[in-house]
Design an enzyme around this catalytic site. Structure first.
Site, PDB file in Angstrom:
ATOM      1  N   CYS A 118       0.852  -1.180   0.000  1.00 48.22           N
ATOM      2  CA  CYS A 118       0.000   0.000   0.000  1.00 48.22           C
ATOM      3  C   CYS A 118       0.891   1.234   0.000  1.00 48.22           C
ATOM      4  O   CYS A 118       2.099   1.133   0.198  1.00 48.22           O
ATOM      5  CB  CYS A 118      -0.929   0.009   1.208  1.00 48.22           C
ATOM      6  SG  CYS A 118      -2.347   1.117   0.964  1.00 48.22           S
ATOM      7  N   CYS A 120      -0.202   4.212   1.738  1.00 52.09           N
ATOM      8  CA  CYS A 120      -0.646   5.208   2.717  1.00 52.09           C
ATOM      9  C   CYS A 120       0.366   5.520   3.822  1.00 52.09           C
ATOM     10  O   CYS A 120       0.405   6.629   4.330  1.00 52.09           O
ATOM     11  CB  CYS A 120      -1.998   4.841   3.308  1.00 52.09           C
ATOM     12  SG  CYS A 120      -2.043   3.249   4.128  1.00 52.09           S
ATOM     13  N   CYS A 128      -4.043   6.078  -0.017  1.00 55.22           N
ATOM     14  CA  CYS A 128      -3.489   4.822  -0.520  1.00 55.22           C
ATOM     15  C   CYS A 128      -3.118   4.894  -2.003  1.00 55.22           C
ATOM     16  O   CYS A 128      -2.864   3.863  -2.626  1.00 55.22           O
ATOM     17  CB  CYS A 128      -4.477   3.681  -0.273  1.00 55.22           C
ATOM     18  SG  CYS A 128      -4.934   3.522   1.469  1.00 55.22           S
ATOM     19  N   LYS A 193     -12.661  -4.905   1.645  1.00 55.94           N
ATOM     20  CA  LYS A 193     -12.133  -4.075   2.726  1.00 55.94           C
ATOM     21  C   LYS A 193     -13.069  -2.896   2.940  1.00 55.94           C
ATOM     22  O   LYS A 193     -13.285  -2.079   2.037  1.00 55.94           O
ATOM     23  CB  LYS A 193     -10.728  -3.595   2.358  1.00 55.94           C
ATOM     24  CG  LYS A 193     -10.108  -2.694   3.413  1.00 55.94           C
ATOM     25  CD  LYS A 193      -8.642  -2.419   3.125  1.00 55.94           C
ATOM     26  CE  LYS A 193      -8.062  -1.465   4.153  1.00 55.94           C
ATOM     27  NZ  LYS A 193      -6.636  -1.187   3.924  1.00 55.94           N
ATOM     28  N   ARG A 203      -3.722   3.040  12.407  1.00 56.72           N
ATOM     29  CA  ARG A 203      -3.251   4.290  11.792  1.00 56.72           C
ATOM     30  C   ARG A 203      -2.324   5.048  12.736  1.00 56.72           C
ATOM     31  O   ARG A 203      -1.406   5.728  12.294  1.00 56.72           O
ATOM     32  CB  ARG A 203      -4.446   5.135  11.329  1.00 56.72           C
ATOM     33  CG  ARG A 203      -5.159   4.447  10.171  1.00 56.72           C
ATOM     34  CD  ARG A 203      -6.345   5.235   9.650  1.00 56.72           C
ATOM     35  NE  ARG A 203      -7.101   4.427   8.694  1.00 56.72           N
ATOM     36  CZ  ARG A 203      -8.290   4.741   8.221  1.00 56.72           C
ATOM     37  NH1 ARG A 203      -8.859   5.881   8.601  1.00 56.72           N
ATOM     38  NH2 ARG A 203      -8.906   3.950   7.365  1.00 56.72           N
ATOM     39  N   ARG A 215     -11.320   7.535   3.590  1.00 60.90           N
ATOM     40  CA  ARG A 215     -11.047   6.551   2.545  1.00 60.90           C
ATOM     41  C   ARG A 215     -12.336   6.024   1.891  1.00 60.90           C
ATOM     42  O   ARG A 215     -12.329   4.977   1.272  1.00 60.90           O
ATOM     43  CB  ARG A 215     -10.274   5.374   3.132  1.00 60.90           C
ATOM     44  CG  ARG A 215      -8.962   5.731   3.803  1.00 60.90           C
ATOM     45  CD  ARG A 215      -7.984   4.564   3.735  1.00 60.90           C
ATOM     46  NE  ARG A 215      -6.941   4.587   4.741  1.00 60.90           N
ATOM     47  CZ  ARG A 215      -5.914   5.414   4.776  1.00 60.90           C
ATOM     48  NH1 ARG A 215      -5.801   6.357   3.860  1.00 60.90           N
ATOM     49  NH2 ARG A 215      -4.997   5.334   5.722  1.00 60.90           N
ATOM     50  N   GLU A 231     -16.773  -7.361  -5.439  1.00 58.65           N
ATOM     51  CA  GLU A 231     -15.338  -7.109  -5.222  1.00 58.65           C
ATOM     52  C   GLU A 231     -14.544  -8.411  -5.274  1.00 58.65           C
ATOM     53  O   GLU A 231     -13.493  -8.492  -5.917  1.00 58.65           O
ATOM     54  CB  GLU A 231     -15.124  -6.447  -3.849  1.00 58.65           C
ATOM     55  CG  GLU A 231     -15.378  -4.945  -3.813  1.00 58.65           C
ATOM     56  CD  GLU A 231     -14.228  -4.160  -4.432  1.00 58.65           C
ATOM     57  OE1 GLU A 231     -13.229  -4.765  -4.860  1.00 58.65           O
ATOM     58  OE2 GLU A 231     -14.332  -2.917  -4.489  1.00 58.65           O
ATOM     59  N   LYS A 246     -12.079  -7.862   5.577  1.00 56.39           N
ATOM     60  CA  LYS A 246     -11.532  -6.997   6.607  1.00 56.39           C
ATOM     61  C   LYS A 246     -12.473  -5.843   6.914  1.00 56.39           C
ATOM     62  O   LYS A 246     -12.931  -5.219   5.952  1.00 56.39           O
ATOM     63  CB  LYS A 246     -10.192  -6.469   6.093  1.00 56.39           C
ATOM     64  CG  LYS A 246      -9.473  -5.513   7.005  1.00 56.39           C
ATOM     65  CD  LYS A 246      -8.244  -4.993   6.320  1.00 56.39           C
ATOM     66  CE  LYS A 246      -7.605  -3.955   7.212  1.00 56.39           C
ATOM     67  NZ  LYS A 246      -6.559  -3.243   6.548  1.00 56.39           N
ATOM     68  N   SER A 272      -6.892  -3.884  14.103  1.00 55.50           N
ATOM     69  CA  SER A 272      -6.336  -3.246  15.298  1.00 55.50           C
ATOM     70  C   SER A 272      -7.405  -2.865  16.328  1.00 55.50           C
ATOM     71  O   SER A 272      -7.239  -3.123  17.523  1.00 55.50           O
ATOM     72  CB  SER A 272      -5.531  -2.010  14.888  1.00 55.50           C
ATOM     73  OG  SER A 272      -6.336  -1.122  14.127  1.00 55.50           O
ATOM     74  N   TYR A 311      -3.199  -9.736  15.623  1.00 56.35           N
ATOM     75  CA  TYR A 311      -2.188  -9.285  16.590  1.00 56.35           C
ATOM     76  C   TYR A 311      -2.137 -10.219  17.795  1.00 56.35           C
ATOM     77  O   TYR A 311      -1.239 -10.114  18.620  1.00 56.35           O
ATOM     78  CB  TYR A 311      -2.493  -7.840  17.024  1.00 56.35           C
ATOM     79  CG  TYR A 311      -2.589  -6.901  15.837  1.00 56.35           C
ATOM     80  CD1 TYR A 311      -1.432  -6.389  15.246  1.00 56.35           C
ATOM     81  CD2 TYR A 311      -3.816  -6.570  15.264  1.00 56.35           C
ATOM     82  CE1 TYR A 311      -1.515  -5.577  14.132  1.00 56.35           C
ATOM     83  CE2 TYR A 311      -3.913  -5.762  14.147  1.00 56.35           C
ATOM     84  CZ  TYR A 311      -2.754  -5.264  13.586  1.00 56.35           C
ATOM     85  OH  TYR A 311      -2.828  -4.466  12.471  1.00 56.35           O
TER      86      TYR A 311
HETATM   87  C1  PBG Z   1      -3.313   0.131   4.698  1.00 57.72           C
HETATM   88  C2  PBG Z   1      -3.842  -0.736   5.768  1.00 57.72           C
HETATM   89  C3  PBG Z   1      -4.703  -0.444   6.847  1.00 57.72           C
HETATM   90  C4  PBG Z   1      -4.804  -1.592   7.619  1.00 57.72           C
HETATM   91  C5  PBG Z   1      -4.033  -2.571   6.996  1.00 57.72           C
HETATM   92  N1  PBG Z   1      -3.453  -2.029   5.844  1.00 57.72           N
HETATM   93  C6  PBG Z   1      -5.311   0.830   7.273  1.00 57.72           C
HETATM   94  C7  PBG Z   1      -6.253   1.562   6.455  1.00 57.72           C
HETATM   95  O1  PBG Z   1      -6.753   1.116   5.422  1.00 57.72           O
HETATM   96  O2  PBG Z   1      -6.505   2.689   6.870  1.00 57.72           O
HETATM   97  C8  PBG Z   1      -5.579  -1.731   8.895  1.00 57.72           C
HETATM   98  C9  PBG Z   1      -5.179  -2.846   9.784  1.00 57.72           C
HETATM   99  C10 PBG Z   1      -5.678  -2.772  11.184  1.00 57.72           C
HETATM  100  O3  PBG Z   1      -6.496  -1.931  11.564  1.00 57.72           O
HETATM  101  O4  PBG Z   1      -5.211  -3.621  11.950  1.00 57.72           O
HETATM  102  N2  PBG Z   1      -4.164   0.522   3.724  1.00 57.72           N
END
Ligand code: PBG
Length: 324
Positions: A118, A120, A128, A193, A203, A215, A231, A246, A272, A311
């Site tokens: 990515c 970002c 991104c 996603k 983030r 986003r 998708e 996700k 996260s 995690y």
């Molecule tokens: C990058 C990305 C993100 C996550 C994984 N790859 C963040 C986003 O899209 O803002 C999030 C992973 C997480 O929250 O654990 N694009």
């Protein structure tokens, strides 16, 4: 009296094990690691207790632990020192993920290294892709994403995991990889996603908060279910080898839909925010962390995931060993 006696099969632990439908294995987990460019640097991410920013010189220690716990795979996220408009450090041969990948693969050739692809973390605006006129430009971003994927494959990444949600990113990356001779490197696509508030702590960790807007013009609306099938279908047609859904927990219905409709390994990203909420409650003594985590991981598999990016991977591996 005719009563259905469901409790017969729950009477003893052995009986319950015999009729159990879903299992967790250490092989199911992919462990995310945040790598930074500093030296001798290991700092906990404040909103993610137990998750660290790690410099390269301390990375192998962490990998050693991951391997000794029986985990088979990690996903690497880079947190670069420098950002610019076009995310140059994402596709630099000496970028942080490329360096980390080379290091890990040299010492642990068996460990599966997944590279998150990515821009970002690497762009000054935190989006991104390439931004022009305040809008993320789809096709211009594809070129840079393909370049990033190729540089990660060159560094030795076993799997490319593009998370940017541009249209056509799987096709562009597949073509880039093939032309560079990496026909055997699979793509684990973040196919489904959502534009989710559950990414907040990530983030903070990845320093990737968008500097303007959000986003929502590329990530999906949490209200949509059928769109997930469109998708996933596009990504499979374009050559994806795995499909990621996700986040995980608020999207288990989507996981099941994707599993029922497509024949590809399904990967859940237990994100996260889903991690931090449990950590916070556990630290307050409000819940039993081990039981809650194992229950949610099994529910993600029950919903249809074959693999889980989490995690909690190291903790889960430890707990599974205790139960063996
Ligand atoms: C990058 C990305 C993100 C996550 C994984 N790859 C963040 C986003 O899209 O803002 C999030 C992973 C997480 O929250 O654990 N694009």
């Amino acid at each position: 009296m005719n009563i259905d006696r469901h409790r017969r099969l729950r009477r003893t632990s052995a009986l319950r094990e015999m009729v159990r439908e879903t299992f967790l294995h250490k092989e199911d987990f992919i462990y995310p690691i945040f790598v930074v460019e500093q030296e001798n640097y290991k700092h906990e991410v404040p909103s993610m207790p137990g998750v660290y920013h790690l410099s390269l010189d301390l990375l192998l220690e962490e990998i050693q632990e991951v391997v000794s716990l029986g985990l088979k795979s990690v996903i690497l996220f880079g947190v670069p020192n420098e950002k610019d408009d076009v995310g140059s450090c994402a596709y630099d041969e000496n970028g942080i993920v490329q360096k980390a990948t080379r290091l890990v693969k040299q010492q642990y050739p068996e460990l599966v290294v997944v590279a998150d692809t990515c821009l970002c973390q690497y762009t000054s605006h935190g989006h991104c892709g390439v931004v022009e006129d305040g809008y993320v430009q789809n096709d211009k971003s594809l070129k840079l994403l393909a370049k990033t994927a190729v540089s990660q494959a060159k560094a030795g990444a076993d799997i490319i995991a593009p998370s940017n949600m541009m249209d056509g990113f799987v096709a562009a990356i597949r073509q880039g990889l093939d032309e560079a001779g990496f026909v055997d490197v699979p793509i684990m696509s973040y196919a489904v996603k959502y534009a989710s508030a559950f990414y907040g702590p990530f983030r903070d960790a990845a320093h990737s908060t968008p500097q303007f807007g959000d986003r929502k013009t590329y990530q999906m609306d949490p209200a949509n279910r059928l769109e997930a099938l469109r998708e996933a279908e596009s990504d499979l047609n374009e050559g994806a080898d795995f499909l990621i859904v996700k986040p995980a927990l608020s999207y288990l219905d989507i996981m099941r839909d994707v599993k029922n409709n497509f024949n590809a390994p399904i990967v859940a990203y237990n994100v996260s925010g889903e991690y931090s909420m449990i950590k916070a409650a556990a630290q307050n003594g409000w819940i039993s962390e081990k039981e809650i985590v194992l229950e949610k991981l099994i529910s993600i598999k029950r919903a249809g995931a074959d693999l889980i990016i989490t995690y909690f991977a190291k903790d889960a591996a430890r707990w599974l060993s205790e139960n063996e």
